[in-house]
Design an enzyme around this catalytic site. Structure first.
Site, PDB file in Angstrom:
ATOM      1  N   ASP A  87      87.120 -10.148  89.180  1.00 40.05           N
ATOM      2  CA  ASP A  87      85.892 -10.601  88.692  1.00 40.05           C
ATOM      3  C   ASP A  87      84.840  -9.579  88.654  1.00 40.05           C
ATOM      4  OD1 ASP A  87      87.431 -13.038  88.258  1.00 40.05           O
ATOM      5  OD2 ASP A  87      86.991 -13.944  90.413  1.00 40.05           O
ATOM      6  N   GLU A 117      86.026 -18.593  80.060  1.00 41.37           N
ATOM      7  CA  GLU A 117      85.089 -18.539  81.252  1.00 41.37           C
ATOM      8  C   GLU A 117      84.750 -17.033  81.398  1.00 41.37           C
ATOM      9  OE1 GLU A 117      88.072 -19.295  84.492  1.00 41.37           O
ATOM     10  OE2 GLU A 117      89.057 -17.213  83.977  1.00 41.37           O
TER      11      GLU A 117
END
Length: 488
Positions: free
Chosen positions: A56, A232
């Site tokens: 991420d 997401e």
């Protein structure tokens, strides 16, 4: 010249097995490559992956001459930041922990996907956290620091970012557009049978929303619902009269991929009708480059170049829950732009050095690319990876280079009679001679490159009305220009 089979196997045979060459700057320098290549990449890293086991990933755009990197750690227990004056420097920069989860209670569970933003003279980290007794009770929280350097400490927990529902919430980002600051995030909405959708709201401050959330994307397409129904990890790129939002979809294994939303820059961004979803994913697993599950990206810049920051694995098969496989590594590569102003991400490139594109000096708007394994020169190359290459050590020892295809890393440019092709590596003398070149400064532009044949010092690769051919330019100015290529 006699072919050095030992160096041939080391540079080529091993490369065919590994699917890419990881060379240090000094090793590449020995082949006469890095100065122009480093300049061509505008300071972008020469190593891929950039940082191992940081999922991420979020890299800030330069702030006072520095980029800062944060991301999820495999333990999911803390927020870390590192900084450097170049993207390459982030690879070895000292990492500091700025916040650690409490031993129990609220926020004592999994810590995910921090993002670092400079807003009105302060630093903010938006991150997702679960509770110690319910680690998947994920909500979004914010840290604040008034320090000039986010690594210096001074961080204060400012609490939860309150949205319309007290539900699973994560992957928040923020951006400014037309004098307004927006908050963009993923959340599970009651009454909708999905794991997470994307929502947008205007912000009253870095700590609170001003408007009700607008749902701008729901996972409905086949590629968005593999394993889980997920949208997401949104990221924002504003260019060419449009606001682009990339996002990630599906399960976090090899099915993970990136999608794209687009709105006109003059549109009301808080009107869901302003957003259009590209019907197919824009960045996906690639078996040839051995990159699996690329996604959860951010964007930074090097000079005027946009750079994609993302994570991916080097293998497909995972034992157990992919969330707890630690090897999602931080990677970066340049964003290119199509003629219609839309971003082109190509394929996730494999391990190795700088990726370059070559434009003939007599047609700088065009690019060398392969099509049906033949090299030619075209404009508006939508299959971006067809026009991306790496200079790697050649098959005839020191002083030679080979031109490796990025999306077919077992193939190299090879002269085949009147044609120039990209052909699979072969452990043979004739292949080594046909696929090795001497790289010299451009014949008409020393900032460019020219590629001289090893077998004939008077012959060069050259552009000829859309074809890549072998030419003997001699002293002819126009012929020498056609044998000169700009690296970018």
């Amino acid at each position: 010249m006699t072919l050095d089979r030992r160096s041939l196997f080391r540079a080529g045979g091993a490369l065919a097995v590994a699917g890419g060459l990881t060379a240090s700057a000094s090793a590449v320098a020995a082949q006469g490559v890095p100065q122009a290549a480093a300049a061509a990449t505008g300071g972008q890293p020469t190593r891929n992956p950039l940082v191992e086991q940081r999922a991420d990933p979020f890299i800030t755009r330069p702030v006072d001459g520095k980029n800062y990197l944060t991301g999820s750690v495999p333990e999911y227990d803390r927020v870390v930041i590192r900084g450097a004056s170049t993207l390459e420097g982030l690879a070895d920069a000292r990492e500091r922990t700025i916040w650690r989860r409490p031993p129990s209670g609220r926020m004592g569970g999994y810590i995910w996907a921090p993002e670092l933003h400079r807003i009105d003279g302060k630093w903010y980290v938006y991150f997702a956290a679960g509770d110690s007794d319910q680690p998947f009770r994920i909500r979004t929280y914010v840290l604040e620091s008034a320090k000039d350097d986010p690594r210096e400490g001074g961080w204060e927990l400012r609490g939860q970012m309150v949205t319309a529902w007290e539900t699973f919430t994560l992957d928040a980002t923020t951006f400014e557009h037309r004098g307004k600051r927006y908050f963009l995030w993923a959340q599970s909405e009651p009454g909708i049978n999905t794991n997470s959708n994307l929502y947008l709201a205007e912000m009253a401050s870095p700590l609170a929303l001003k408007t009700a959330p607008v749902r701008i994307s729901t996972p409905t397409l086949d590629w968005e619902v593999q394993g889980f129904r997920v949208n997401e990890g949104p990221a924002v790129l504003i260019r060419n009269g449009r606001v682009f939002v990339t996002f990630s979809a599906s399960a976090t294994d090899a099915r993970y991929c990136m999608g794209l939303l687009t709105a006109d820059e003059n549109a009301n961004l808080l009107d869901a009708r302003s957003w259009t979803k590209t019907p197919t994913p824009v960045f996906t697993t690639n078996d040839a480059t051995r990159q699996y599950g690329p996604g959860h990206n951010s964007f930074t810049t090097v000079g005027d170049q946009d750079v994609l920051v993302y994570h991916a694995r080097d293998y497909r098969d995972i034992t157990g829950d992919p969330l707890f496989d630690p090897n999602r590594h931080t990677r970066v590569q340049e964003v290119c732009w199509n003629a219609d102003g839309t971003p082109n991400f190509g394929v996730p490139v494999g391990k190795g050095g700088p990726v370059v594109r070559l434009s003939p000096a007599d047609a700088p708007q065009l690019f060398v690319r392969h099509f049906e394994y033949k090299l030619r020169v075209d404009g508006n190359v939508r299959d971006l990876a067809d026009s991306q290459f790496r200079f790697v050590p050649g098959f005839l020892g020191a002083g030679t280079v080979a031109v490796q295809s990025v999306n077919f890393p077992d193939r190299y440019a090879r002269v085949d009679g009147a044609a120039v092709r990209i052909d699979p590596y072969q452990d043979a003398d004739d292949y080594g001679r046909a696929a090795s070149f001497v790289r010299v400064p451009g014949l008409t532009d020393r900032d460019g490159v020219s590629l001289r044949l090893v077998s004939d010092p008077e012959s060069y690769l050259a552009h000829d009305t859309g074809r890549l051919v072998v030419s003997k330019p001699g002293g002819d100015r126009r012929a020498r220009e056609r044998a000169t290529f700009r690296v970018g």
